[in-house]
Motif scaffolding. Structure first.
Motif, PDB file in Angstrom:
ATOM      1  N   SER A 112      39.792  66.861   8.211  1.00 36.18           N
ATOM      2  CA  SER A 112      39.311  65.921   9.227  1.00 36.18           C
ATOM      3  C   SER A 112      40.298  65.786  10.376  1.00 36.18           C
ATOM      4  N   LEU A 113      41.251  66.703  10.454  1.00 42.68           N
ATOM      5  CA  LEU A 113      42.216  66.655  11.542  1.00 42.68           C
ATOM      6  C   LEU A 113      41.511  66.925  12.874  1.00 42.68           C
ATOM      7  N   PRO A 114      42.041  66.380  13.972  1.00 44.48           N
ATOM      8  CA  PRO A 114      41.329  66.396  15.263  1.00 44.48           C
ATOM      9  C   PRO A 114      40.834  67.755  15.739  1.00 44.48           C
ATOM     10  N   SER A 115      41.681  68.783  15.723  1.00 46.99           N
ATOM     11  CA  SER A 115      41.256  70.080  16.261  1.00 46.99           C
ATOM     12  C   SER A 115      40.066  70.643  15.490  1.00 46.99           C
ATOM     13  N   PHE A 116      40.156  70.588  14.169  1.00 45.52           N
ATOM     14  CA  PHE A 116      39.048  71.066  13.339  1.00 45.52           C
ATOM     15  C   PHE A 116      37.825  70.188  13.557  1.00 45.52           C
ATOM     16  N   GLY A 117      38.035  68.886  13.631  1.00 46.73           N
ATOM     17  CA  GLY A 117      36.925  67.965  13.823  1.00 46.73           C
ATOM     18  C   GLY A 117      36.195  68.185  15.129  1.00 46.73           C
ATOM     19  N   VAL A 118      36.932  68.403  16.201  1.00 47.80           N
ATOM     20  CA  VAL A 118      36.323  68.573  17.519  1.00 47.80           C
ATOM     21  C   VAL A 118      35.557  69.885  17.624  1.00 47.80           C
ATOM     22  N   TRP A 119      36.209  70.999  17.299  1.00 44.24           N
ATOM     23  CA  TRP A 119      35.609  72.309  17.561  1.00 44.24           C
ATOM     24  C   TRP A 119      34.498  72.681  16.591  1.00 44.24           C
ATOM     25  N   THR A 120      34.423  72.018  15.435  1.00 45.71           N
ATOM     26  CA  THR A 120      33.377  72.360  14.463  1.00 45.71           C
ATOM     27  C   THR A 120      32.281  71.297  14.381  1.00 45.71           C
ATOM     28  N   SER A 121      32.307  70.333  15.295  1.00 42.76           N
ATOM     29  CA  SER A 121      31.284  69.280  15.296  1.00 42.76           C
ATOM     30  C   SER A 121      30.373  69.370  16.505  1.00 42.76           C
ATOM     31  N   ILE A 122      30.489  70.438  17.259  1.00 42.38           N
ATOM     32  CA  ILE A 122      29.667  70.651  18.450  1.00 42.38           C
ATOM     33  C   ILE A 122      29.008  72.029  18.373  1.00 42.38           C
ATOM     34  N   ILE A 123      28.196  72.325  19.357  1.00 34.82           N
ATOM     35  CA  ILE A 123      27.599  73.659  19.427  1.00 34.82           C
ATOM     36  C   ILE A 123      28.705  74.664  19.696  1.00 34.82           C
ATOM     37  N   SER A 124      29.031  75.445  18.703  1.00 28.05           N
ATOM     38  CA  SER A 124      30.135  76.390  18.834  1.00 28.05           C
ATOM     39  C   SER A 124      30.020  77.474  17.774  1.00 28.05           C
ATOM     40  N   LYS A 125      30.620  78.611  18.076  1.00 33.54           N
ATOM     41  CA  LYS A 125      30.688  79.681  17.090  1.00 33.54           C
ATOM     42  C   LYS A 125      31.590  79.286  15.928  1.00 33.54           C
ATOM     43  N   GLU A 126      32.527  78.374  16.196  1.00 39.15           N
ATOM     44  CA  GLU A 126      33.428  77.911  15.144  1.00 39.15           C
ATOM     45  C   GLU A 126      32.661  77.166  14.055  1.00 39.15           C
ATOM     46  N   ALA A 127      31.673  76.373  14.432  1.00 38.25           N
ATOM     47  CA  ALA A 127      30.861  75.656  13.441  1.00 38.25           C
ATOM     48  C   ALA A 127      30.113  76.646  12.556  1.00 38.25           C
ATOM     49  N   VAL A 128      29.577  77.694  13.158  1.00 36.59           N
ATOM     50  CA  VAL A 128      28.882  78.735  12.395  1.00 36.59           C
ATOM     51  C   VAL A 128      29.868  79.471  11.494  1.00 36.59           C
ATOM     52  N   GLY A 129      31.076  79.709  12.014  1.00 33.55           N
ATOM     53  CA  GLY A 129      32.101  80.389  11.226  1.00 33.55           C
ATOM     54  C   GLY A 129      32.478  79.620   9.976  1.00 33.55           C
ATOM     55  N   VAL A 130      32.608  78.307  10.109  1.00 35.89           N
ATOM     56  CA  VAL A 130      32.910  77.471   8.944  1.00 35.89           C
ATOM     57  C   VAL A 130      31.799  77.593   7.908  1.00 35.89           C
ATOM     58  N   PHE A 131      30.562  77.665   8.378  1.00 38.64           N
ATOM     59  CA  PHE A 131      29.422  77.764   7.469  1.00 38.64           C
ATOM     60  C   PHE A 131      29.439  79.057   6.667  1.00 38.64           C
TER      61      PHE A 131
END
Length: 378
Positions: A112-131
């Motif tokens: 839940s650290l800020p960088s992870f929280g910000v980039w994976t909680s919006i429309i982003s390839k990073e969110a898909v990558g986490v999935f």
């Protein structure tokens, strides 16, 4: 009792959703005023939406999904499906660890650290990558724990997404699969696993040597994609001479994961916050490694299998990531979020398995010392 435990776990995960939702709002309405929010708004515009190449073009696929969600949900709520994807990518592997309440909270705090929280909680390839990395990791955990998982279609979809979005990560996934499969298939003991781990390093170096010229050429192309006009881009002093990509890999892998240097952290408030965050992450990892080292010293045994499980995946991921993050701390942190949860959960899995084996070892040793036969003999 079971109902109470289930309610507690659900409450924790609901809290995690609320935190992610807060990060989404923070990213859209606050953080976007301080820096560029990646390609989020460009995806919503749907420049390449519904292109015939979307099945083989990750950007076209993102355009299609983001634009479609924005039509039905609006530009703000269109981020929710991607937020949920990243939560699934965390929940899927974590749910297989059978953690106690405090363990689960500790792990989710780290996720839940800020960088992870910000980039994976919006429309982003990073969110898909986490999935897709989270689902793949979940299958690995099930396989290691010898628990059947027959959701092969889901696995196939995630491997496809990995090949589409981050094909370079397939090297880490393949290395991890080969190590685990051979260890399990041939029921290797400690010595056999040690030999297998040594062979992993041998073949990895051989593969890099085999493609050394191609990798060397790519290392001179990558800096062309980073403009010095961008505020955070560093001057390329890493890949100057032939094969610097290999010579400078240790430092490059570290700085591409850590992000800002000390001087960069002191020059910009956002870099300073990221620097502190990365220092916390590294500090927690080092503390956990120290504990595992003490376990090794106390038992006189090294759990080679779980060392191999973590090293085979992490070293390859960090190596293929470093060319994309070594020249810009902002890019380093954003791209790191693709695999951050994967590495944290994988490390935590190996950590608790080693600790559990240690406690079993101590219990067996205690029972052996105080067995009835020994007491009678004494």
């Amino acid at each position: 009792m079971k109902i109470k435990l289930k309610y507690t776990v659900n409450k924790i995960w609901f809290s995690y959703f609320v935190i992610k939702f807060f990060y989404m709002l923070f990213a859209l309405f606050v953080y976007s005023k301080l820096t560029t929010l990646g390609d989020t708004y460009r995806y919503i515009e749907g420049i390449n939406a519904f292109a015939l190449t979307l099945w083989r073009d990750s950007t076209a696929l993102m355009d299609t999904l983001a634009y479609s969600f924005s039509l039905f949900l609006g530009p703000v709520l269109a981020n929710i499906p991607f937020l949920m994807l990243s939560i699934i990518g965390v929940y899927y592997p974590v749910s297989r660890l059978n953690l106690a309440k405090n363990q689960l909270i500790s792990l989710l705090v780290l996720l839940s650290l800020p960088s992870f929280g910000v980039w994976t909680s919006i429309i982003s390839k990073e969110a898909v990558g986490v999935f897709f990395l989270g689902v793949i990791l979940g299958f690995f955990i099930d396989y290691i724990k010898r628990k059947p998982n027959k959701r092969y279609f889901l696995l196939a979809v995630c491997v496809y997404l990995c090949a589409l979005f981050k094909p370079q990560y397939l090297a880490a996934i393949a290395a991890l699969f080969i190590f685990v499969f051979i260890s399990r298939k041939f029921s290797l003991r400690g010595f056999g696993k040690t030999v297998l781990l040594i062979l992993f390093f041998v073949f990895s170096f051989f593969a890099l040597y085999l493609f050394r010229n191609e990798i060397n050429e790519l290392s001179f192309i990558i800096p062309l994609h980073f403009s010095l006009d961008a505020g955070s881009t560093r001057e390329n002093t890493i890949w100057v001479n032939d094969f610097d990509v290999f010579r400078n890999a240790p430092y490059g892998m570290f700085i591409a994961f850590f992000g800002p240097t000390v001087s960069e952290a002191l020059s910009k408030p956002t870099h300073l916050l990221v620097f502190i965050e990365s220092a916390i992450i590294i500090g927690i990892f080092l503390f956990a490694l120290l504990q595992l080292l003490m376990v090794t010293i106390n038992t006189g045994r090294l759990n080679v299998f779980f060392v191999g499980v973590f090293l085979t995946a992490s070293l390859w991921i960090l190596f293929v990531h470093y060319p994309f993050g070594a020249l810009n701390p902002g890019s380093a942190i954003r791209y790191r979020e693709n695999f951050y949860a994967f590495l944290v959960i994988l490390f935590y899995f190996c950590y608790i398995e080693v600790k559990q084996n240690y406690f079993h070892y101590r219990l067996e040793k205690y029972q052996h010392r105080h067995s009835p036969k020994k007491l009678i003999k004494g």
